[in-house]
Design a protein around this motif. Structure first.
Motif, PDB file in Angstrom:
ATOM      1  N   UNK A  92       0.811  -1.136   0.193  1.00  0.00           N
ATOM      2  CA  UNK A  92      -0.014  -0.024  -0.176  1.00  0.00           C
ATOM      3  C   UNK A  92       0.820   1.217   0.224  1.00  0.00           C
ATOM      4  N   UNK A  93       1.235   1.749  -1.177  1.00  0.00           N
ATOM      5  CA  UNK A  93       2.131   2.954  -1.502  1.00  0.00           C
ATOM      6  C   UNK A  93       1.685   4.285  -1.935  1.00  0.00           C
ATOM      7  N   UNK A  94       2.200   5.283  -1.508  1.00  0.00           N
ATOM      8  CA  UNK A  94       1.804   6.526  -2.016  1.00  0.00           C
ATOM      9  C   UNK A  94       1.554   6.418  -3.622  1.00  0.00           C
ATOM     10  N   UNK A  95       0.540   6.868  -3.961  1.00  0.00           N
ATOM     11  CA  UNK A  95       0.163   7.146  -5.282  1.00  0.00           C
ATOM     12  C   UNK A  95      -0.334   8.169  -6.164  1.00  0.00           C
ATOM     13  N   UNK A  96       0.980   8.986  -6.389  1.00  0.00           N
ATOM     14  CA  UNK A  96       0.349  10.411  -6.846  1.00  0.00           C
ATOM     15  C   UNK A  96      -0.181  10.726  -8.418  1.00  0.00           C
ATOM     16  N   UNK A  97       0.217   9.592  -9.064  1.00  0.00           N
ATOM     17  CA  UNK A  97       0.094   9.800 -10.770  1.00  0.00           C
ATOM     18  C   UNK A  97      -0.829   9.079 -11.294  1.00  0.00           C
ATOM     19  N   UNK A  98      -1.718   8.188 -10.577  1.00  0.00           N
ATOM     20  CA  UNK A  98      -2.634   7.415 -11.163  1.00  0.00           C
ATOM     21  C   UNK A  98      -3.871   8.258 -11.773  1.00  0.00           C
ATOM     22  N   UNK A 124      -4.924  -1.180   9.744  1.00  0.00           N
ATOM     23  CA  UNK A 124      -4.038   0.037   9.557  1.00  0.00           C
ATOM     24  C   UNK A 124      -3.470   0.258   8.261  1.00  0.00           C
ATOM     25  N   UNK A 125      -3.183  -0.761   7.508  1.00  0.00           N
ATOM     26  CA  UNK A 125      -2.473  -0.673   6.004  1.00  0.00           C
ATOM     27  C   UNK A 125      -3.743   0.012   5.150  1.00  0.00           C
ATOM     28  N   UNK A 126      -5.053  -0.439   5.386  1.00  0.00           N
ATOM     29  CA  UNK A 126      -6.075   0.159   4.617  1.00  0.00           C
ATOM     30  C   UNK A 126      -6.170   1.767   4.897  1.00  0.00           C
ATOM     31  N   UNK A 127      -6.175   1.990   6.235  1.00  0.00           N
ATOM     32  CA  UNK A 127      -6.130   3.415   6.695  1.00  0.00           C
ATOM     33  C   UNK A 127      -5.130   4.138   6.195  1.00  0.00           C
ATOM     34  N   UNK A 128      -3.751   3.643   6.111  1.00  0.00           N
ATOM     35  CA  UNK A 128      -2.679   4.440   5.606  1.00  0.00           C
ATOM     36  C   UNK A 128      -2.869   4.807   4.180  1.00  0.00           C
ATOM     37  N   UNK A 129      -3.478   3.975   3.526  1.00  0.00           N
ATOM     38  CA  UNK A 129      -3.583   4.102   2.080  1.00  0.00           C
ATOM     39  C   UNK A 129      -4.409   5.120   1.529  1.00  0.00           C
ATOM     40  N   UNK A 130      -5.787   5.237   2.530  1.00  0.00           N
ATOM     41  CA  UNK A 130      -6.833   6.381   2.410  1.00  0.00           C
ATOM     42  C   UNK A 130      -6.269   7.382   2.913  1.00  0.00           C
ATOM     43  N   UNK A 131      -5.424   7.525   4.169  1.00  0.00           N
ATOM     44  CA  UNK A 131      -4.997   8.748   4.505  1.00  0.00           C
ATOM     45  C   UNK A 131      -4.055   9.365   3.611  1.00  0.00           C
ATOM     46  N   UNK A 132      -3.132   8.618   2.788  1.00  0.00           N
ATOM     47  CA  UNK A 132      -2.295   9.375   1.875  1.00  0.00           C
ATOM     48  C   UNK A 132      -2.998   9.471   0.729  1.00  0.00           C
ATOM     49  N   UNK A 133      -4.158   9.076   0.330  1.00  0.00           N
ATOM     50  CA  UNK A 133      -5.064   9.240  -0.983  1.00  0.00           C
ATOM     51  C   UNK A 133      -5.614  10.761  -0.467  1.00  0.00           C
ATOM     52  N   UNK A 134      -6.190  10.936   0.767  1.00  0.00           N
ATOM     53  CA  UNK A 134      -6.697  12.133   1.035  1.00  0.00           C
ATOM     54  C   UNK A 134      -5.841  13.108   1.357  1.00  0.00           C
ATOM     55  N   UNK A 135      -4.483  13.062   1.472  1.00  0.00           N
ATOM     56  CA  UNK A 135      -3.641  13.964   1.664  1.00  0.00           C
ATOM     57  C   UNK A 135      -3.381  14.424   0.089  1.00  0.00           C
ATOM     58  N   UNK A 136      -3.236  13.520  -0.864  1.00  0.00           N
ATOM     59  CA  UNK A 136      -2.964  13.881  -2.279  1.00  0.00           C
ATOM     60  C   UNK A 136      -4.030  14.706  -2.741  1.00  0.00           C
ATOM     61  N   UNK A 137      -5.539  14.308  -2.450  1.00  0.00           N
ATOM     62  CA  UNK A 137      -6.426  15.082  -2.977  1.00  0.00           C
ATOM     63  C   UNK A 137      -6.353  16.555  -2.351  1.00  0.00           C
ATOM     64  N   UNK A 138      -6.122  16.604  -1.358  1.00  0.00           N
ATOM     65  CA  UNK A 138      -6.226  17.864  -0.459  1.00  0.00           C
ATOM     66  C   UNK A 138      -5.172  18.776  -0.972  1.00  0.00           C
TER      67      UNK A 138
END
Length: 295
Positions: free
Chosen positions: A28-34, A114-128
């Motif tokens: 579950x890694x950061x993904x900014x380019x999808x 926790x892994x699922x939350x980490x991915x969702x948190x990073x996704x919302x950071x990217x969105x924000x």
């Protein structure tokens, strides 16, 4: 005393090994380019593992989850094939873990959550940051003007030292240095008890005020081109002989020089404000008194 790469293109085999290791460790890694809205619907199935389909676009997702330096592998058929086989291996192992009932273990379930939350948190950071925290030049300039002192680069000096256990030894080494002014590095290597830098001739590199202990710093900053070598100076570490090597005057970079830094600061502030607002609006109850945070 307080503590004081050249890039090159990797051969293809090393790149292959690198991304295989990355894939095996991904969870579950950061993904900014999808791209938004991309799905498996129109993507061909390229493998099936015990009924679980893997689509061609899943390989794209794996590559997009890697460091940007590896995105060029998107069009590399050999790389895509190797990635697919790692994905197949991961899927087979994961299915075996489920068959063994490991996914029902409370600790494993917690880790999955926790892994699922980490991915969702990073996704919302990217969105924000991409869709909300966008700042124009006027906002950046306003922050810079108000916090200009935060960006000032202080005066720095470059010195080296020889650290001795007592004053008598320091005076003896200073006499040797006066007889042979060019022997500082050799004398540091031979006599200094500061093992952290004696191997490089006692070099402490560049530092600003507030970095070293005060007695040392006061003497070091009083040295100059005209008076390069100090008398022995005592600190809690022992007795120092200091040699002045250079000085950089302090300066304040322009707003253009720190634009990226200011943008990062503003984005973080916006995110912190957004999270605080989210917490204020959320329905949260801490049910055990001992877990209440004392204000």
């Amino acid at each position: 005393m307080k503590s004081i790469a050249n890039s090159r293109v990797l051969p293809k085999q090393q790149l292959m090994l690198m991304f295989i290791l990355i894939l095996l460790s991904l969870s579950g890694c950061e993904n900014k380019s999808m791209d938004k809205g991309v799905s498996q619907v129109n993507s061909p199935v390229v493998a099936v593992v015990s009924g679980k389909e893997i689509h061609d676009i899943d390989i794209d997702y794996e590559i997009l989850s890697m460091p940007e330096s590896m995105r060029h592998l998107m069009q590399d058929e050999e790389a895509r094939a190797k990635i697919l086989h790692v994905m197949i291996q991961r899927e087979a192992v994961a299915q075996k873990a489920k068959a063994m009932g490991l996914d029902r273990d409370p600790l494993v379930q917690h880790r999955i959550h926790q892994a699922q939350n980490s991915v969702l948190i990073q996704s919302i950071r990217d969105w924000q940051q991409q869709d909300v925290a966008v700042f124009n030049d006027a906002q950046i300039q306003a922050y810079y003007d108000k916090h200009m002192d935060d960006f000032k680069i202080p005066e720095q000096i470059h010195v080296r030292h020889i650290l001795l256990s007592d004053k008598q030894k320091a005076l003896e080494v200073l006499k040797m240095l006066k007889r042979k002014p060019d022997s500082f590095s050799a004398l540091a290597a031979q006599f200094s008890i500061d093992d952290s830098n004696k191997g490089r001739g006692g070099d402490l590199n560049w530092f600003a005020r507030g970095t070293m202990v005060k007695p040392f710093e006061d003497v070091a900053f009083a040295l100059s081109e005209k008076r390069r070598i100090s008398q022995p100076v005592k600190t809690k570490f022992g007795w120092h002989i200091i040699e002045w090597l250079g000085k950089k005057e302090g300066n304040t970079p322009s707003v253009d020089d720190v634009k990226d830094e200011v943008t990062s600061i503003l984005r973080k502030k916006a995110l912190d404000t957004w999270i605080k607002q989210l917490m204020d609006e959320a329905d949260i109850s801490v049910l055990k008194a001992e877990y209440q945070i004392k204000k």
